[in-house]
Design a protein around this motif. Structure first.
Motif, PDB file in Angstrom:
ATOM      1  N   LEU A   1       0.838  -1.201   0.000  1.00  0.00           N
ATOM      2  CA  LEU A   1       0.000   0.000   0.000  1.00  0.00           C
ATOM      3  C   LEU A   1       0.872   1.250   0.000  1.00  0.00           C
ATOM      4  CD1 LEU A   1      -2.906  -0.838   2.484  1.00  0.00           C
ATOM      5  CD2 LEU A   1      -3.049  -0.567   0.014  1.00  0.00           C
ATOM      6  N   CYS A   2       1.936   1.207   0.795  1.00  0.00           N
ATOM      7  CA  CYS A   2       2.862   2.346   0.829  1.00  0.00           C
ATOM      8  C   CYS A   2       3.526   2.544  -0.528  1.00  0.00           C
ATOM      9  CB  CYS A   2       3.919   2.100   1.912  1.00  0.00           C
ATOM     10  SG  CYS A   2       5.123   3.424   2.094  1.00  0.00           S
ATOM     11  N   ALA A   3       3.888   1.447  -1.184  1.00  0.00           N
ATOM     12  CA  ALA A   3       4.503   1.553  -2.512  1.00  0.00           C
ATOM     13  C   ALA A   3       3.539   2.159  -3.522  1.00  0.00           C
ATOM     14  CB  ALA A   3       4.962   0.171  -2.976  1.00  0.00           C
ATOM     15  N   ARG A   4       2.259   1.825  -3.410  1.00  0.00           N
ATOM     16  CA  ARG A   4       1.267   2.412  -4.318  1.00  0.00           C
ATOM     17  C   ARG A   4       1.105   3.903  -4.072  1.00  0.00           C
ATOM     18  NH1 ARG A   4      -3.989  -1.324  -4.193  1.00  0.00           N
ATOM     19  NH2 ARG A   4      -4.665   0.238  -5.709  1.00  0.00           N
ATOM     20  N   VAL A   5       1.144   4.314  -2.800  1.00  0.00           N
ATOM     21  CA  VAL A   5       1.087   5.743  -2.487  1.00  0.00           C
ATOM     22  C   VAL A   5       2.300   6.453  -3.073  1.00  0.00           C
ATOM     23  CG1 VAL A   5       1.195   7.428  -0.604  1.00  0.00           C
ATOM     24  CG2 VAL A   5      -0.304   5.436  -0.407  1.00  0.00           C
ATOM     25  N   ALA A   6       3.463   5.826  -2.942  1.00  0.00           N
ATOM     26  CA  ALA A   6       4.680   6.425  -3.494  1.00  0.00           C
ATOM     27  C   ALA A   6       4.588   6.569  -5.013  1.00  0.00           C
ATOM     28  CB  ALA A   6       5.892   5.575  -3.111  1.00  0.00           C
ATOM     29  N   ASP A   7       3.998   5.573  -5.682  1.00  0.00           N
ATOM     30  CA  ASP A   7       3.828   5.662  -7.140  1.00  0.00           C
ATOM     31  C   ASP A   7       2.975   6.864  -7.532  1.00  0.00           C
ATOM     32  OD1 ASP A   7       5.322   3.405  -7.488  1.00  0.00           O
ATOM     33  OD2 ASP A   7       3.618   2.052  -7.755  1.00  0.00           O
TER      34      ASP A   7
END
Length: 553
Positions: free
Chosen positions: A293-299
């Motif tokens: 989820l954090c990686a998706r926010v970063a994207d």
């Protein structure tokens, strides 16, 4: 016989980034890494203390885990370390199984996370419904806030229970022992964290007036200091200068050791691993969900290439396998620190490595200063984190969504608070499946098109699967009650999917028609139903008009 699907390649994002890496990019990553390292300092200590561990456990988790994920991960700007979402799980494991078994469960979860990435299962985490994610996130936020009331109020309680009702009972029992100095420090911390960013969000006219002063550079530099660091330094100095009677890191833990952590292997045995299956699964599940989820926010916030979920899970697995050997706690992606990293100008995993180096330098040089940090201040920091962590507006928006969505969100939220996160996620996923089946059941229809003596045509809509095969029963009953041969045509042009239970219902319909000398015909088949019907041998039986067994699936 088809071969197994290929394993995911181990390709850290850092290797791709270093090609063409220059001094200008390093300068931006250096500034961002130092900034997020300073932000991570109070959070890492606070998360560890709230989890029932010494503060150095959180610090070395952020240092070692953050370094490994930055070096081996599948994202460019994600920052890993201890996270608030783990507080409830870790505290419960420590209370029930002990710190030694927490380390074994964390290392085992690391192996599981690595295997999830290796076998390309990273995309499956995206199938967790957003209502379940919001429900357990808000529930965890409530539990984090509740767990900090002891230190915020300065209550003399040796150990808080892990359960919601147990904590409520202890807080009510000791409500008369509130330390006003601790409450004042914690309240000032929360107010400061709320007001600090607003203090510098001035309109342009007022800012121009400030810049006419003699120290505009100092003011601009001050505005860039993270709020938690300002609160930690100023309130710790205040408590030390006034000799306030409040509990500090030094009085509870004896300070933070100034030096590298010792490498130690936990007392590992397969029997212990077997007993820790539930904690292991809880850590692995939450770690996978939080990091991706954090990686998706970063994207969404950065212009860097999209993350590789399988590589990220493998990196999280390595970090969680290694960190316990240094007395650390579970590692995952952290949204607040990742957003700080992006806004500070980070563009590569080098910023995450600098973040770990900054933390290590602070611990090795300034560890004795942590002796004077009041626990009430760290409690204030975590209360602020819990408030920002929760998506409270979703409760007000529930009236705009279906009853299914409300049920999943509210039940996950309630079970997270009353029981634990593992049960809440399990319940949420079960409800999601049940409600999905119910929704698909409502979408399936069987409608008559042509009806004449001895011949009928019906049209199928939606998906014919185990949840709605009873919709075929009236056709079977009509076939059995027919006085003579009945030829039945099913128009399947709008039938999008078929499972083996649905196929069995069609087989029973074919047999019922065949016993009266009638036939079943399927027309307009879509690719998926056509494939299943062909592979099972049902197509051949339809063509022959025989009563085959119907079990050749």
């Amino acid at each position: 016989m088809t071969g197994l699907p290929p394993l995911a390649p181990f390709r850290p994002r850092l290797l791709a980034v270093l090609r063409g890496y220059d001094r200008a990019r390093f300068g931006r990553d250096l500034g961002a890494g130092v900034t997020v390292g300073i932000v991570a300092l109070p959070l890492a200590m606070a998360f560890a203390i709230a989890s029932g561990l010494p503060p150095q456990a959180g610090l070395w988790t952020a240092i070692i885990g953050g370094l490994l994920v930055a070096m081996l991960g599948g994202t460019s700007v994600q920052i890993a370390g201890p996270a608030g979402a783990f507080i409830v799980i870790v505290y419960g494991i420590v209370e029930r199984y002990g710190v030694a078994n927490l380390l074994i469960a964390t290392a085992s979860a690391g192996v599981l996370l690595f295997l999830l990435g290796l076998f390309r299962l990273g995309a499956l985490v995206r199938y967790v419904p957003v209502s379940v994610v919001i429900g357990f996130t808000n529930g965890i936020a409530v539990l984090i806030a509740l767990s900090q009331l002891r230190d915020l109020l300065g209550l003399q309680v040796d150990k808080m229970p892990a359960s919601f009702f147990g904590q409520m009972r202890v807080l009510a029992t000791h409500a008369g022992g509130i330390n006003p100095w601790a409450l004042a420090l914690g309240t000032l911390c929360v107010l400061g964290l709320v007001l600090w960013p607003r203090l510098w969000a001035m309109d342009s006219r007022f800012r121009r007036r400030i810049e006419r002063l003699d120290v505009p550079g100092a003011l601009r530099a001050t505005s860039r200091i993270p709020g938690p660091v300002v609160a930690l330094v100023t309130l710790s100095l205040l408590a030390w200068a006034l000799e306030l009677p409040v509990e500090t890191i030094g009085t509870r833990f004896g300070g933070i050791p100034q030096g590298l952590p010792a490498f130690a292997l936990p007392d590992f045995s397969w029997e212990t691993v077997r007993l820790l299956v539930t904690p292991t699964l809880a850590i692995a599940l939450l770690g996978a969900v939080e990091s991706l989820l954090c990686a998706r926010v970063a994207d969404q916030l950065s212009t860097t290439p999209k993350h590789d979920p399988n590589q990220e899970l493998m990196a999280q697995g390595v970090a969680n396998l290694v960190v316990p050997f240094f007395g650390g706690m579970p590692v995952t992606g952290t949204i607040a620190r990742t957003v700080t990293n992006i806004r500070a100008g980070a563009g590569s995993p080098v910023a995450g490595m600098v973040h770990s180096a900054t933390l290590a330098l602070v611990v090795l040089v300034a560890a004795p200063l942590a002796f004077h940090i009041p626990l009430a201040v760290l409690a204030g920091v975590l209360l602020f984190v819990a408030w920002n962590m929760g998506e409270w507006r979703e409760f007000a928006r529930l009236r705009h969504f279906s009853n299914h969505y409300r049920l999943m969100l509210l039940s996950t939220f309630a079970v997270t608070i009353v029981f634990d996160l593992t049960v809440a996620v399990e319940l949420g996923l079960v409800l999601a499946v049940v409600l999905f089946v119910r929704r698909q059941q409502a979408l399936f229809r069987v409608e008559p098109v042509v009806s004449a003596e001895g011949r009928q045509t019906w049209r199928l809509y939606g998906s014919l699967f185990f949840g709605n095969v009873t919709r075929i029963d009236p056709l079977i009953a009509a076939a059995e009650a027919s006085p003579g041969p009945l030829h039945l045509t099913l128009d399947a042009q709008l039938l999008v999917s078929l499972d083996t239970t649905g196929l069995d219902a069609l087989e029973q319909l074919r047999k019922a028609l065949g016993r009266r000398g009638g036939r079943l015909e399927l027309t307009g088949l879509q690719p998926q139903p056509a494939s299943l019907i062909q592979r099972s041998g049902f197509a051949a039986r339809l063509a022959e008009g025989t009563e085959g067994s119907g079990h050749g699936r």
